[in-house]
Design a protein around this motif. Structure first.
Motif, PDB file in Angstrom:
ATOM      1  N   SER A  20       0.822  -1.214   0.000  1.00  0.00           N
ATOM      2  CA  SER A  20       0.000   0.000   0.000  1.00  0.00           C
ATOM      3  C   SER A  20       0.853   1.260   0.000  1.00  0.00           C
ATOM      4  O   SER A  20       0.578   2.208  -0.741  1.00  0.00           O
ATOM      5  CB  SER A  20      -0.943   0.001   1.203  1.00  0.00           C
ATOM      6  OG  SER A  20      -1.938  -0.988   1.053  1.00  0.00           O
ATOM      7  N   ALA A  21       1.885   1.294   0.836  1.00  0.00           N
ATOM      8  CA  ALA A  21       2.757   2.464   0.892  1.00  0.00           C
ATOM      9  C   ALA A  21       3.412   2.715  -0.453  1.00  0.00           C
ATOM     10  O   ALA A  21       3.551   3.865  -0.894  1.00  0.00           O
ATOM     11  CB  ALA A  21       3.812   2.287   1.981  1.00  0.00           C
ATOM     12  N   LEU A  22       3.814   1.651  -1.130  1.00  0.00           N
ATOM     13  CA  LEU A  22       4.474   1.812  -2.427  1.00  0.00           C
ATOM     14  C   LEU A  22       3.483   2.191  -3.519  1.00  0.00           C
ATOM     15  O   LEU A  22       3.712   3.147  -4.268  1.00  0.00           O
ATOM     16  CB  LEU A  22       5.201   0.516  -2.799  1.00  0.00           C
ATOM     17  CG  LEU A  22       6.671   0.424  -2.380  1.00  0.00           C
ATOM     18  CD1 LEU A  22       6.831   0.552  -0.882  1.00  0.00           C
ATOM     19  CD2 LEU A  22       7.299  -0.876  -2.880  1.00  0.00           C
ATOM     20  N   SER A 173      -0.037  -3.934   8.446  1.00  0.00           N
ATOM     21  CA  SER A 173      -0.029  -3.120   7.229  1.00  0.00           C
ATOM     22  C   SER A 173      -0.843  -3.765   6.114  1.00  0.00           C
ATOM     23  O   SER A 173      -1.454  -3.065   5.301  1.00  0.00           O
ATOM     24  CB  SER A 173       1.409  -2.887   6.752  1.00  0.00           C
ATOM     25  OG  SER A 173       2.061  -4.110   6.454  1.00  0.00           O
ATOM     26  N   GLU A 174      -0.886  -5.086   6.078  1.00  0.00           N
ATOM     27  CA  GLU A 174      -1.666  -5.777   5.059  1.00  0.00           C
ATOM     28  C   GLU A 174      -3.157  -5.736   5.386  1.00  0.00           C
ATOM     29  O   GLU A 174      -4.000  -5.594   4.486  1.00  0.00           O
ATOM     30  CB  GLU A 174      -1.179  -7.221   4.933  1.00  0.00           C
ATOM     31  CG  GLU A 174       0.231  -7.320   4.397  1.00  0.00           C
ATOM     32  CD  GLU A 174       0.796  -8.712   4.455  1.00  0.00           C
ATOM     33  OE1 GLU A 174       0.968  -9.326   3.380  1.00  0.00           O
ATOM     34  OE2 GLU A 174       1.073  -9.205   5.562  1.00  0.00           O
ATOM     35  N   LEU A 175      -3.505  -5.847   6.652  1.00  0.00           N
ATOM     36  CA  LEU A 175      -4.908  -5.713   7.054  1.00  0.00           C
ATOM     37  C   LEU A 175      -5.435  -4.318   6.722  1.00  0.00           C
ATOM     38  O   LEU A 175      -6.563  -4.156   6.247  1.00  0.00           O
ATOM     39  CB  LEU A 175      -5.053  -5.983   8.552  1.00  0.00           C
ATOM     40  CG  LEU A 175      -4.698  -7.394   9.023  1.00  0.00           C
ATOM     41  CD1 LEU A 175      -4.710  -7.456  10.550  1.00  0.00           C
ATOM     42  CD2 LEU A 175      -5.652  -8.435   8.438  1.00  0.00           C
ATOM     43  N   MET A 176      -4.612  -3.298   6.958  1.00  0.00           N
ATOM     44  CA  MET A 176      -5.027  -1.918   6.701  1.00  0.00           C
ATOM     45  C   MET A 176      -5.217  -1.630   5.219  1.00  0.00           C
ATOM     46  O   MET A 176      -5.877  -0.650   4.849  1.00  0.00           O
ATOM     47  CB  MET A 176      -3.990  -0.945   7.286  1.00  0.00           C
ATOM     48  CG  MET A 176      -4.007  -0.860   8.794  1.00  0.00           C
ATOM     49  SD  MET A 176      -2.751   0.298   9.432  1.00  0.00           S
ATOM     50  CE  MET A 176      -3.283   1.845   8.671  1.00  0.00           C
ATOM     51  N   ALA A 177      -4.666  -2.473   4.357  1.00  0.00           N
ATOM     52  CA  ALA A 177      -4.755  -2.241   2.916  1.00  0.00           C
ATOM     53  C   ALA A 177      -6.141  -2.527   2.358  1.00  0.00           C
ATOM     54  O   ALA A 177      -6.449  -2.140   1.226  1.00  0.00           O
ATOM     55  CB  ALA A 177      -3.730  -3.110   2.193  1.00  0.00           C
ATOM     56  N   VAL A 178      -6.995  -3.198   3.131  1.00  0.00           N
ATOM     57  CA  VAL A 178      -8.315  -3.605   2.650  1.00  0.00           C
ATOM     58  C   VAL A 178      -9.375  -2.659   3.197  1.00  0.00           C
ATOM     59  O   VAL A 178      -9.536  -2.533   4.415  1.00  0.00           O
ATOM     60  CB  VAL A 178      -8.617  -5.058   3.064  1.00  0.00           C
ATOM     61  CG1 VAL A 178      -9.999  -5.482   2.573  1.00  0.00           C
ATOM     62  CG2 VAL A 178      -7.546  -5.996   2.511  1.00  0.00           C
ATOM     63  N   ALA A 223      10.653   8.757   2.566  1.00  0.00           N
ATOM     64  CA  ALA A 223       9.880   7.520   2.641  1.00  0.00           C
ATOM     65  C   ALA A 223       9.547   7.162   4.081  1.00  0.00           C
ATOM     66  O   ALA A 223       8.436   6.697   4.386  1.00  0.00           O
ATOM     67  CB  ALA A 223      10.651   6.382   1.978  1.00  0.00           C
ATOM     68  N   ARG A 224      10.504   7.372   4.988  1.00  0.00           N
ATOM     69  CA  ARG A 224      10.286   7.033   6.390  1.00  0.00           C
ATOM     70  C   ARG A 224       9.084   7.773   6.967  1.00  0.00           C
ATOM     71  O   ARG A 224       8.362   7.245   7.807  1.00  0.00           O
ATOM     72  CB  ARG A 224      11.545   7.377   7.202  1.00  0.00           C
ATOM     73  CG  ARG A 224      12.657   6.361   7.068  1.00  0.00           C
ATOM     74  CD  ARG A 224      14.005   6.948   7.454  1.00  0.00           C
ATOM     75  NE  ARG A 224      13.993   7.563   8.772  1.00  0.00           N
ATOM     76  CZ  ARG A 224      14.152   6.908   9.919  1.00  0.00           C
ATOM     77  NH1 ARG A 224      14.313   5.595   9.904  1.00  0.00           N
ATOM     78  NH2 ARG A 224      14.155   7.551  11.074  1.00  0.00           N
ATOM     79  N   SER A 225       8.863   8.988   6.505  1.00  0.00           N
ATOM     80  CA  SER A 225       7.732   9.773   7.012  1.00  0.00           C
ATOM     81  C   SER A 225       6.394   9.265   6.476  1.00  0.00           C
ATOM     82  O   SER A 225       5.340   9.658   6.961  1.00  0.00           O
ATOM     83  CB  SER A 225       7.919  11.246   6.640  1.00  0.00           C
ATOM     84  OG  SER A 225       7.841  11.432   5.227  1.00  0.00           O
ATOM     85  N   THR A 226       6.440   8.394   5.492  1.00  0.00           N
ATOM     86  CA  THR A 226       5.226   7.871   4.864  1.00  0.00           C
ATOM     87  C   THR A 226       4.761   6.557   5.481  1.00  0.00           C
ATOM     88  O   THR A 226       3.562   6.293   5.568  1.00  0.00           O
ATOM     89  CB  THR A 226       5.473   7.657   3.354  1.00  0.00           C
ATOM     90  OG1 THR A 226       5.760   8.916   2.743  1.00  0.00           O
ATOM     91  CG2 THR A 226       4.270   7.017   2.668  1.00  0.00           C
ATOM     92  N   TYR A 227       5.698   5.729   5.910  1.00  0.00           N
ATOM     93  CA  TYR A 227       5.357   4.360   6.297  1.00  0.00           C
ATOM     94  C   TYR A 227       4.295   4.286   7.402  1.00  0.00           C
ATOM     95  O   TYR A 227       3.442   3.399   7.390  1.00  0.00           O
ATOM     96  CB  TYR A 227       6.614   3.607   6.715  1.00  0.00           C
ATOM     97  CG  TYR A 227       7.552   3.313   5.567  1.00  0.00           C
ATOM     98  CD1 TYR A 227       7.094   2.675   4.421  1.00  0.00           C
ATOM     99  CD2 TYR A 227       8.904   3.663   5.629  1.00  0.00           C
ATOM    100  CE1 TYR A 227       7.942   2.413   3.360  1.00  0.00           C
ATOM    101  CE2 TYR A 227       9.763   3.398   4.568  1.00  0.00           C
ATOM    102  CZ  TYR A 227       9.278   2.773   3.438  1.00  0.00           C
ATOM    103  OH  TYR A 227      10.118   2.514   2.388  1.00  0.00           O
ATOM    104  N   GLY A 228       4.344   5.198   8.363  1.00  0.00           N
ATOM    105  CA  GLY A 228       3.420   5.124   9.493  1.00  0.00           C
ATOM    106  C   GLY A 228       1.959   5.176   9.102  1.00  0.00           C
ATOM    107  O   GLY A 228       1.107   4.570   9.761  1.00  0.00           O
ATOM    108  N   LEU A 232       2.983   0.711   9.100  1.00  0.00           N
ATOM    109  CA  LEU A 232       4.373   0.274   9.187  1.00  0.00           C
ATOM    110  C   LEU A 232       5.139   1.158  10.155  1.00  0.00           C
ATOM    111  O   LEU A 232       4.827   2.339  10.318  1.00  0.00           O
ATOM    112  CB  LEU A 232       5.045   0.353   7.809  1.00  0.00           C
ATOM    113  CG  LEU A 232       4.482  -0.586   6.742  1.00  0.00           C
ATOM    114  CD1 LEU A 232       4.794  -0.059   5.356  1.00  0.00           C
ATOM    115  CD2 LEU A 232       5.057  -1.990   6.910  1.00  0.00           C
ATOM    116  N   LYS A 233       6.146   0.577  10.771  1.00  0.00           N
ATOM    117  CA  LYS A 233       7.063   1.345  11.629  1.00  0.00           C
ATOM    118  C   LYS A 233       8.370   1.472  10.874  1.00  0.00           C
ATOM    119  O   LYS A 233       9.005   0.475  10.523  1.00  0.00           O
ATOM    120  CB  LYS A 233       7.268   0.620  12.959  1.00  0.00           C
ATOM    121  CG  LYS A 233       6.007   0.530  13.808  1.00  0.00           C
ATOM    122  CD  LYS A 233       6.202  -0.350  15.015  1.00  0.00           C
ATOM    123  CE  LYS A 233       6.131  -1.813  14.656  1.00  0.00           C
ATOM    124  NZ  LYS A 233       6.092  -2.705  15.842  1.00  0.00           N
TER     125      LYS A 233
END
Length: 243
Positions: A20-22, A173-178, A223-228, A232-233
């Motif tokens: 999702s982040a990508l 992160s995968e659960l949040m993608a749905v 990118a680090r500022s996006t992962y959260g 993602l941590k």
């Protein structure tokens, strides 16, 4: 190994945990910044390893850090250029607007799993492999698996939307993608499990500027500022400025 690269593109094999982040942000930002498009394939790390073993060779791989170390030892990826990106834990989700079960303790988690009509998980992903082992350690493997919905690959929370299951287990992160599901939370202390993911160029792309730029961008402060925002941590203390 056969190359999957097209001229003017970077090919990427990536674990689902960072999809999702990508897809929703980072790959587009990379292309805007560099003019280089990214052609990405998303699969569980175990599936990506099988694709590599069959002869496919992306320019960049994002996978579980421990797996990348093994692949580096086998000469498949450039371990010296590996950069950690982010980590996430295993969690539990339910369909949106349904009651949230209690999972604050291991005993509550066990009770929730036993009470479920069906629990969805994937046995090919890192979270599912861990969950299968955890069920055995908790002494409820036979009971839960008798009603489980085992997903070959992809997002287990899809099984909540079509009614196959009322609980889904996967990386947060995968659960949040749905869309249409609620993440109840990560597993409690005593059952929790974090997985770290890294990016690395393949040996075939080692030293090639586009591949190195993508790896560096995905580990950059930007990118680090996006992962959260995607469950993602960010890896601590390893971010570098994109170049």
């Amino acid at each position: 190994m056969r190359k999957t690269q097209d001229h003017g593109h970077v090919t990427l094999f990536s674990t689902l945990a960072v999809r999702s982040a990508l897809e929703h942000q980072l790959l587009e930002e990379f292309t805007e910044a560099t003019g280089t498009a990214v052609r990405a394939v998303f699969d569980p790390t175990s599936v990506l390893r099988k694709r590599l073993a069959s002869g496919e060779c992306p320019d960049v791989l994002i996978a579980i850090t421990d797996d990348i170390r093994q692949l580096a030892a086998q000469g498949a990826v450039d371990g010296a250029a590996r950069l950690p990106l982010a980590s996430t834990g295993v969690g539990l989700a339910v369909r949106a607007r349904t009651p949230h079960p209690r999972i604050e303790t291991v005993d509550e988690l066990i009770r929730t799993l036993r009470d479920a009509r069906s629990v969805a998980y994937s046995r090919t992903g890192a979270s599912g492999i861990y969950f299968a082992r955890l069920l055995a350690e908790l002494g409820v493997a036979e009971e839960v698996n008798a009603r489980a919905t085992v997903v070959e690959k992809g997002f287990t929370a899809d099984a909540l939307l079509d009614g196959r299951a009322d609980l889904a287990i996967q990386q947060v992160s995968e659960l949040m993608a749905v869309r249409g599901v609620d993440v109840v939370g990560p597993f409690p202390a005593g059952a929790d499990h974090d997985t770290e993911f890294s990016a690395v160029p393949s040996m075939a792309a080692a030293g090639l500027p586009p591949a190195l730029k993508l790896v560096r961008f995905l580990a950059s402060e930007q990118a680090r500022s996006t992962y959260g925002a995607f469950g993602l941590k960010a890896a601590t203390g390893n971010g570098i400025r994109a170049s």
